[in-house]
Each structure stands twice: as C-alpha cells, then as structure tokens.
Design a protein around this motif. Sequence first.
Motif, PDB file in Angstrom:
ATOM      1  N   LEU A  20      -8.082 -40.952  77.849  1.00  0.00           N
ATOM      2  CA  LEU A  20      -7.420 -41.829  78.806  1.00  0.00           C
ATOM      3  C   LEU A  20      -5.906 -41.789  78.623  1.00  0.00           C
ATOM      4  N   LEU A  21      -5.441 -41.865  77.380  1.00  0.00           N
ATOM      5  CA  LEU A  21      -4.006 -41.814  77.094  1.00  0.00           C
ATOM      6  C   LEU A  21      -3.412 -40.489  77.576  1.00  0.00           C
ATOM      7  N   HIS A  22      -4.074 -39.398  77.244  1.00  0.00           N
ATOM      8  CA  HIS A  22      -3.579 -38.081  77.671  1.00  0.00           C
ATOM      9  C   HIS A  22      -3.491 -37.994  79.192  1.00  0.00           C
ATOM     10  N   GLY A  23      -4.538 -38.423  79.867  1.00  0.00           N
ATOM     11  CA  GLY A  23      -4.546 -38.354  81.328  1.00  0.00           C
ATOM     12  C   GLY A  23      -3.440 -39.173  81.960  1.00  0.00           C
ATOM     13  N   ARG A  24      -3.240 -40.372  81.447  1.00  0.00           N
ATOM     14  CA  ARG A  24      -2.184 -41.225  82.002  1.00  0.00           C
ATOM     15  C   ARG A  24      -0.800 -40.630  81.765  1.00  0.00           C
ATOM     16  N   ILE A  25      -0.575 -40.126  80.569  1.00  0.00           N
ATOM     17  CA  ILE A  25       0.726 -39.527  80.260  1.00  0.00           C
ATOM     18  C   ILE A  25       0.963 -38.296  81.123  1.00  0.00           C
ATOM     19  N   GLU A  26      -0.025 -37.413  81.175  1.00  0.00           N
ATOM     20  CA  GLU A  26       0.137 -36.181  81.947  1.00  0.00           C
ATOM     21  C   GLU A  26       0.381 -36.474  83.428  1.00  0.00           C
ATOM     22  N   THR A  27      -0.344 -37.440  83.981  1.00  0.00           N
ATOM     23  CA  THR A  27      -0.157 -37.803  85.390  1.00  0.00           C
ATOM     24  C   THR A  27       1.245 -38.346  85.633  1.00  0.00           C
ATOM     25  N   HIS A  28       1.729 -39.192  84.736  1.00  0.00           N
ATOM     26  CA  HIS A  28       3.065 -39.771  84.891  1.00  0.00           C
ATOM     27  C   HIS A  28       4.146 -38.678  84.816  1.00  0.00           C
ATOM     28  N   ILE A  29       4.015 -37.797  83.838  1.00  0.00           N
ATOM     29  CA  ILE A  29       4.994 -36.712  83.700  1.00  0.00           C
ATOM     30  C   ILE A  29       4.909 -35.771  84.898  1.00  0.00           C
ATOM     31  N   GLU A  30       3.702 -35.472  85.345  1.00  0.00           N
ATOM     32  CA  GLU A  30       3.505 -34.586  86.507  1.00  0.00           C
ATOM     33  C   GLU A  30       4.263 -35.112  87.725  1.00  0.00           C
ATOM     34  N   ALA A  32       6.806 -37.172  87.836  1.00  0.00           N
ATOM     35  CA  ALA A  32       8.252 -37.130  87.614  1.00  0.00           C
ATOM     36  C   ALA A  32       8.798 -35.706  87.751  1.00  0.00           C
ATOM     37  N   LEU A  33       8.107 -34.737  87.166  1.00  0.00           N
ATOM     38  CA  LEU A  33       8.576 -33.349  87.234  1.00  0.00           C
ATOM     39  C   LEU A  33       8.470 -32.792  88.656  1.00  0.00           C
ATOM     40  N   GLN A  34       7.398 -33.119  89.347  1.00  0.00           N
ATOM     41  CA  GLN A  34       7.241 -32.649  90.728  1.00  0.00           C
ATOM     42  C   GLN A  34       8.335 -33.239  91.622  1.00  0.00           C
ATOM     43  N   ALA A  35       8.554 -34.543  91.491  1.00  0.00           N
ATOM     44  CA  ALA A  35       9.536 -35.215  92.343  1.00  0.00           C
ATOM     45  C   ALA A  35      10.958 -34.734  92.060  1.00  0.00           C
ATOM     46  N   GLY A  36      11.279 -34.542  90.801  1.00  0.00           N
ATOM     47  CA  GLY A  36      12.655 -34.221  90.442  1.00  0.00           C
ATOM     48  C   GLY A  36      12.990 -32.750  90.373  1.00  0.00           C
ATOM     49  N   HIS A  37      11.960 -31.896  90.141  1.00  0.00           N
ATOM     50  CA  HIS A  37      12.276 -30.497  89.845  1.00  0.00           C
ATOM     51  C   HIS A  37      11.303 -29.489  90.446  1.00  0.00           C
ATOM     52  N   ASP A  38      10.328 -29.968  91.210  1.00  0.00           N
ATOM     53  CA  ASP A  38       9.310 -29.098  91.799  1.00  0.00           C
ATOM     54  C   ASP A  38       8.604 -28.262  90.728  1.00  0.00           C
ATOM     55  N   LEU A  39       8.290 -28.908  89.609  1.00  0.00           N
ATOM     56  CA  LEU A  39       7.582 -28.263  88.501  1.00  0.00           C
ATOM     57  C   LEU A  39       6.324 -29.062  88.177  1.00  0.00           C
ATOM     58  N   SER A  40       5.267 -28.349  87.820  1.00  0.00           N
ATOM     59  CA  SER A  40       4.081 -29.031  87.305  1.00  0.00           C
ATOM     60  C   SER A  40       4.228 -29.173  85.790  1.00  0.00           C
ATOM     61  N   HIS A 121      11.365 -34.984  81.770  1.00  0.00           N
ATOM     62  CA  HIS A 121      10.108 -34.925  81.014  1.00  0.00           C
ATOM     63  C   HIS A 121      10.109 -35.964  79.896  1.00  0.00           C
ATOM     64  N   ASP A 122      11.171 -35.967  79.116  1.00  0.00           N
ATOM     65  CA  ASP A 122      11.240 -36.862  77.964  1.00  0.00           C
ATOM     66  C   ASP A 122      11.266 -38.333  78.387  1.00  0.00           C
ATOM     67  N   HIS A 123      11.986 -38.626  79.460  1.00  0.00           N
ATOM     68  CA  HIS A 123      12.047 -40.000  79.963  1.00  0.00           C
ATOM     69  C   HIS A 123      10.667 -40.433  80.467  1.00  0.00           C
ATOM     70  N   ALA A 124      10.002 -39.578  81.224  1.00  0.00           N
ATOM     71  CA  ALA A 124       8.666 -39.905  81.741  1.00  0.00           C
ATOM     72  C   ALA A 124       7.673 -40.081  80.594  1.00  0.00           C
ATOM     73  N   LEU A 125       7.805 -39.268  79.562  1.00  0.00           N
ATOM     74  CA  LEU A 125       6.935 -39.399  78.392  1.00  0.00           C
ATOM     75  C   LEU A 125       7.153 -40.754  77.719  1.00  0.00           C
ATOM     76  N   ARG A 126       8.421 -41.114  77.509  1.00  0.00           N
ATOM     77  CA  ARG A 126       8.719 -42.411  76.888  1.00  0.00           C
ATOM     78  C   ARG A 126       8.193 -43.573  77.743  1.00  0.00           C
ATOM     79  N   GLU A 127       8.368 -43.466  79.062  1.00  0.00           N
ATOM     80  CA  GLU A 127       7.863 -44.511  79.963  1.00  0.00           C
ATOM     81  C   GLU A 127       6.344 -44.637  79.852  1.00  0.00           C
TER      82      GLU A 127
END
Length: 154
Positions: A20-30, A32-40, A121-127
């Motif tokens: 659950l933790l991994h999924g939530r973190i990965e989704t949040h980072i995904e 952020a990266l998609q919105a800001g940089h068009d990266l998965s 990435h780092d900011h989204a991870l911390r969030e």
Amino acid sequence: MNVTDPTPTALAQGWCALSLLHGRIETHIEHALQAGHDLSVREYSLLNTLSRQYDGPGGHLQMKQVAEAVVLSQSATTRLVTRLENRGLLNRYLCPTDRRGIYTEVSEAGSALLAEARPTHDHALREALGTAAENPELAPLVRAVEAVRTPEAV
C-alpha cells in the motif's frame, strides 16, 4: 478440505501495508513527474540509473542490470530505452572493446530533463511519505524508509 483461518498473519499484514505504501508513493510521484516533466516513474528511474554510469572498466551496466535496477523485465526495459531514445533522452552506442555489446547513455537533453525533474521527484516523495506517516498502519514503514541510508549518503 481444510478451512483455514481467514485472519491474515502479521507477516501478510506487513506485506499489505508495504504494498500500500509503495503504491501510494509511486502514484503520487507519477502524477507529479507527468504533470511537470512528461515523465513516468519508470522513465525517471531509468534516466536516474543510467546517469550514474561512468566510462572505464566496470562503468557501464548491462541491460540485465538496468532491468533489475528499474524493476522491469529485460524486454520491458528495452522498450523503455527505445521510447526514451526516440524522445532524444538516451543514446545507444557499440562497446568499443566488444562490438556485440551495446551501451546506453543519457543524452544532454536527458541529463537536463533529469536535473529539472529530480527536485520534483524528491518533493513528491517527501509529500507522499509525510501523508503516509499520518496513517498509523504505515507510519512504522515510513520511519524505516527514512532511516535507510545509501553508502554515499552515510
């Protein structure tokens, strides 16, 4: 047929919490990266892994090592490399000492995008970790993640 106790074991509960933790973190980072940089997340992870290569003996990773580092099959990793190469973010070239070997390196454009995306990435991870820490079931896992130090960070 034996009926087993439907109550999950402590080990199973721990695994579910970690998943659950991994999924939530990965989704949040995904997001952020998609919105800001068009990266998965996978694209970022691949660029980040390849950016740590260096020239010289032992300085390049084999595709199997790259696949393990980004947690994908070799065929999925190859498709990901091709996609990023088509975007101009990676370059492939023949190994100078073994013409059968093909190396992949991050291009200048890939390095620039990675440098731009790293703070996101780092900011989204911390969030994501901060939000997860508010959940009593996930808080111990967050503390464990925060306690992990890589050799270069020690």
